[in-house]
Design a protein around this motif. Structure first.
Motif, PDB file in Angstrom:
ATOM      1  N   GLY A   1      35.373  30.535  42.063  1.00 38.76           N
ATOM      2  CA  GLY A   1      36.709  29.955  42.037  1.00 38.76           C
ATOM      3  C   GLY A   1      36.661  28.613  41.329  1.00 38.76           C
ATOM      4  O   GLY A   1      36.356  27.590  41.944  1.00 38.76           O
TER       5      GLY A   1
ATOM      6  N   HIS B   1      32.663  44.450  48.256  1.00 39.14           N
ATOM      7  CA  HIS B   1      33.199  43.144  47.868  1.00 39.14           C
ATOM      8  C   HIS B   1      33.550  42.335  49.101  1.00 39.14           C
ATOM      9  O   HIS B   1      34.244  42.811  49.997  1.00 39.14           O
TER      10      HIS B   1
ATOM     11  N   ASP C   1      37.413  32.421  37.888  1.00 37.73           N
ATOM     12  CA  ASP C   1      38.861  32.427  38.056  1.00 37.73           C
ATOM     13  C   ASP C   1      39.420  31.094  37.591  1.00 37.73           C
ATOM     14  O   ASP C   1      38.952  30.029  38.026  1.00 37.73           O
TER      15      ASP C   1
ATOM     16  N   GLY D   1      35.669  39.179  50.168  1.00 38.19           N
ATOM     17  CA  GLY D   1      36.729  38.311  49.678  1.00 38.19           C
ATOM     18  C   GLY D   1      37.274  37.440  50.789  1.00 38.19           C
ATOM     19  O   GLY D   1      36.809  37.473  51.923  1.00 38.19           O
TER      20      GLY D   1
ATOM     21  N   GLU E   1      32.880  36.522  46.526  1.00 35.03           N
ATOM     22  CA  GLU E   1      33.600  35.377  45.975  1.00 35.03           C
ATOM     23  C   GLU E   1      32.919  34.087  46.425  1.00 35.03           C
ATOM     24  O   GLU E   1      32.554  33.947  47.595  1.00 35.03           O
TER      25      GLU E   1
ATOM     26  N   SER F   1      31.827  35.881  41.852  1.00 35.44           N
ATOM     27  CA  SER F   1      33.089  35.392  41.303  1.00 35.44           C
ATOM     28  C   SER F   1      33.280  33.951  41.757  1.00 35.44           C
ATOM     29  O   SER F   1      33.375  33.682  42.963  1.00 35.44           O
TER      30      SER F   1
END
Length: 467
Positions: free
Chosen positions: A181, A118, A220, A120, A156, A179
């Protein structure tokens, strides 16, 4: 117990505002136990030496890379980041990151497979295509990255920092999860938090990601932001549900301007009231459940065919520093400023400041400054809290047999504190086990705190509200 568990997982959490208000308090999110707030300054050599001794070399690995750079500030942000438009800062960062990764590859990675990766931050996509490719080449050279279809390689995404071509590059490099935002889709809210990103941009990228074969896409969202109200967030929910990402996280905004400087740009008068904030969360839960999302726990929702849903139904769900995960059997190697790893029965956290992190890595190969060595009691309580927060039930006989204890004796004090939870219908407490009922599921963190021996009233100020 299995029948009761499956029956319970099919039941939606109940939203009862008065009950929520009564139990809502500050508390940990339990991405670890003990929590990061309980880490202490430690002799890094001793921590790593013990981690090397205790780490089970038969376990696979998870890698987390913290990329701290962002090109602009989001006013709500409480992450460890560096706001800069000077892209030349990336080169020394990568050189340091490679040195740190080399240290862990030598000491902890031999013969082990990386099942989870991951990126991030910060904004990982602050790195350009060539730089992300360079990182992936380095990782494949120094670690055994899994080629299994079950491997999770995620990153992300700030939608403003990628385009369809970049998404294609990420997929070619091996990433299979994204992912986004999103936070809020309404312009008035986006302006208030300095993060303007048109819905059409997110829609375009989501469709492209699906066509490119990304296996899972997360959005998110944040409730409690300035200028939000029930009507506007309802519009955001309409938009997001229409886009139908595989997973949705609905996070609570904690306004702590004394701790996080960017939040000082937010006027207190622009924030929704506590009552309206609760109404927004209630609406979110109601709408997402109506749309067919499965409630995983706390603030996480997933579609019925998502791997998180399957893992929970199969009693294989775990929770770690990256949230709910299907890879709870992995040791976690974490690199970059402030990153937190778990190796064996030790937690290790890097220096927070990027210059301090860099100096320590160049001098020692690592930047560990804080951590904790788990006691036998910590390990047992970690397993208990993980079971409750992931599966909403605990069989006393099974747990007692596993840990060689008598549950009612070992946890007599904790059991004595559960009467209010039982009287209010949050739990079903029997001689055989503990079941979290639908009206108690949103308050699971409050129940977990009963088993947390580190929690004292004066420590609660370090955490956000439970709901």
């Amino acid at each position: 117990m299995s029948y009761a568990l499956n029956e319970q997982l099919q039941a939606a959490p109940l939203w009862e505002p008065e009950l929520i208000k009564r139990y809502d308090r500050a508390g940990p999110r339990y991405t670890s136990y003990p929590t990061a707030a309980d880490f202490k300054p430690q002799n890094a050599g001793s921590l790593l030496g013990l981690a090397e001794q205790r780490s089970d070399r038969s376990k696979p690995l998870s890698l987390y890379l913290h990329v701290p750079f962002c090109s602009s500030i989001c006013y709500y942000c409480a992450c460890n980041k560096i706001i800069t438009r000077q892209h030349q800062r990336v080169r020394p960062f990568l050189d340091t990151l490679f040195q740190e990764l080399s240290y862990y590859a030598e000491h902890f990675a031999k013969g082990r497979t990386v099942e989870q990766l991951h990126f991030g931050g910060g904004t990982p996509t602050f790195l350009n295509d060539a730089e992300i490719a360079e990182v992936m080449v380095f990782l494949r050279k120094n670690f055994n990255l899994s080629t299994s279809a079950d491997a999770d390689f995620s990153i992300e995404i700030d939608p403003r920092s990628v385009d369809i071509a970049r998404l294609g590059t990420l997929r070619e490099l091996g990433f299979n999860r994204l992912s986004f935002g999103v936070q809020d889709t309404n312009l008035v809210v986006q302006q208030a938090v300095n993060r303007i990103q048109p819905t059409a941009l997110i829609d375009e990228q989501l469709n492209a990601a699906r066509e490119l074969g990304f296996r899972s896409i997360n959005f998110d969202l944040i409730y409690g932001l300035p200028k939000q109200n029930l009507m506007l967030f309802g519009e955001t929910l309409n938009t997001v549900i229409g886009l139908r990402p595989d997973r949705i996280c609905v996070f609570n905004y904690a306004h702590l301007p004394d701790r996080f400087r960017p939040q000082r740009h937010i006027n207190d008068s622009d924030l929704p009231s506590p009552a309206e904030k609760l109404d927004i969360l209630g609406l979110s839960i109601e709408r997402l459940l109506e749309a067919g999302y499965h409630y995983i726990g706390m603030d996480h929702f997933a579609l019925p065919d998502d791997s998180l849903t399957s893992a929970q139904q199969d009693e294989m769900l775990h929770r770690n520093f990256q949230g709910y995960t299907t890879h709870g059997n992995c040791d976690l190697i974490a690199c970059g400023p402030s990153a937190i790893g778990q190796l064996g029965d030790t937690y290790l956290q890097n220096a927070h400041d990027v210059d301090d992190w860099s100096e320590k890595v160049h001098r020692k190969g690592h930047a560990i400054t804080r951590g904790i060595i788990l006691s036998d009691d910590d390990i047992m309580r970690r397993a208990l809290i993980n079971q409750l927060i992931c599966h909403f039930q605990l069989d006393f006989s099974t747990f007692s047999e596993q840990w060689k204890i008598h549950f009612h004796t070992e946890f007599a004090h904790e059991l004595s504190l559960m009467k209010p939870f039982s009287d209010d219908g949050l739990i079903n407490l029997t001689d055989d086990g503990l079941y979290i009922l639908p009206r108690g599921r949103l308050l699971i963190r409050s129940l977990c705190m009963l088993f947390d021996i580190y929690r004292q009233p004066q420590t609660e100020q370090r955490f956000s509200r439970i709901v």
